[in-house]
Design an enzyme around this catalytic site. Structure first.
Site, PDB file in Angstrom:
ATOM      1  N   HIS A   1       0.837  -1.197   0.000  1.00 13.03           N
ATOM      2  CA  HIS A   1       0.000   0.000   0.000  1.00 13.03           C
ATOM      3  C   HIS A   1       0.870   1.244   0.000  1.00 13.03           C
ATOM      4  O   HIS A   1       1.806   1.367   0.805  1.00 13.03           O
ATOM      5  CB  HIS A   1      -0.924   0.029   1.216  1.00 13.03           C
ATOM      6  CG  HIS A   1      -1.805   1.241   1.253  1.00 13.03           C
ATOM      7  ND1 HIS A   1      -2.793   1.481   0.319  1.00 13.03           N
ATOM      8  CD2 HIS A   1      -1.813   2.319   2.089  1.00 13.03           C
ATOM      9  CE1 HIS A   1      -3.383   2.626   0.581  1.00 13.03           C
ATOM     10  NE2 HIS A   1      -2.805   3.163   1.647  1.00 13.03           N
ATOM     11  N   SER A   2       0.561   2.191  -0.882  1.00 11.75           N
ATOM     12  CA  SER A   2       1.244   3.475  -0.973  1.00 11.75           C
ATOM     13  C   SER A   2       2.736   3.225  -1.231  1.00 11.75           C
ATOM     14  O   SER A   2       3.097   2.621  -2.239  1.00 11.75           O
ATOM     15  CB  SER A   2       0.971   4.296   0.286  1.00 11.75           C
ATOM     16  OG  SER A   2       1.271   5.653   0.078  1.00 11.75           O
TER      17      SER A   2
END
Length: 263
Positions: free
Chosen positions: A93-94
């Site tokens: 994520h990210s």
């Protein structure tokens, strides 16, 4: 070894499943830690979830954080390689999406097994430029203010405790240095499927930025968007995990049995 692979400070397993046929490595966002994924094993029956724990956070507070992508990848390759003895997935994520992607490419460069599928969440493809000014060299007060502006506010527990802030800032600064100094190289595209996920209200990873991952694989590609902003997967965790479990079943034809075993 006990069927789980060698124990490593780089991975947190709250519910080890050494008998599972599938391992899911989960890479945290900038400033994040393995605990972001501690609820996942309960929702993903039949999957051995390894939450990646970089140095400088939680149980590794005494270790200096890594502020360089090549150094980070060197460490991750050494730690991940012994666990590539079964079907493997990467979810990031990210910042974790970029790290997972670059790790998959580094494994290929070294002739090691690649993940069977890559899930990149909350991040535009690295081929999409950003107009935002870099943050990693800002003085602490300006860095905190800009993090609040861009990401919707740091946790109140960190903002209100100087001791926690003193621990958090070196980690987020190191992670931002990894991101902002990283130079994307135009290697041959991956030949593994990529699923790009994001929040419908996440301006940092709009649909166009997610769709740009398409050009980085010659295999299957899917975009999935969910209600919420940048941290949609945590804000609506139960609903997202139900959807993720269904995705894994569809993508890998995972069949589960009592106790989390995969027949």
């Amino acid at each position: 070894m006990d069927g789980q692979g060698p124990r490593s400070a780089w991975f947190a397993r709250v519910r080890p499943r050494p008998e599972a046929a599938v391992r899911l490595f989960c890479f945290p966002h900038a400033g994040g830690a393995a605990s972001s994924y501690f609820h996942w094993p309960a929702a993903l029956d039949g999957v051995d979830v390894l939450a990646v724990q970089p140095p400088g956070r939680e149980g590794r507070l005494a270790e200096p954080p890594i502020a360089d992508m090549p150094a980070l990848l060197d460490c991750l390759v050494a730690e991940v390689e012994p666990h590539l003895d079964r079907r493997t997935l990467f979810f990031g994520h990210s910042m974790g999406a970029l790290v997972a992607f670059e790790l998959a490419r580094e494994l290929r460069r070294r002739g090691l097994p690649a993940p069977e599928r890559l899930y990149v969440s909350g991040r535009r493809a690295p081929t999409v430029p950003t107009a935002e000014a870099p943050l990693h060299a800002l003085p602490d007060p300006e860095l905190v203010a800009e993090l609040n502006r861009r990401f919707g506010g740091l946790p109140a527990a960190i903002l209100s405790e100087p001791e926690l802030m003193a621990l958090f800032l070196p980690v987020i600064r190191a992670d931002l240095t990894v991101l902002e100094r990283h130079a994307f190289s135009r290697d041959p595209v991956l030949d593994l499927p990529i699923t790009a996920l994001g929040g419908e209200d996440d301006a940092r990873a709009p649909e166009s930025g997610l769709a740009a991952w398409r050009e980085l694989t010659s295999a299957d590609f899917v975009v999935r968007r969910f209600p919420g902003g940048h941290f949609y997967l945590h804000d609506r965790r139960e609903a997202f995990l139900r959807d993720l479990a269904a995705m894994l079943v569809a993508d890998l034809a995972i069949g589960t049995a009592p106790g989390g075993a995969v027949p």
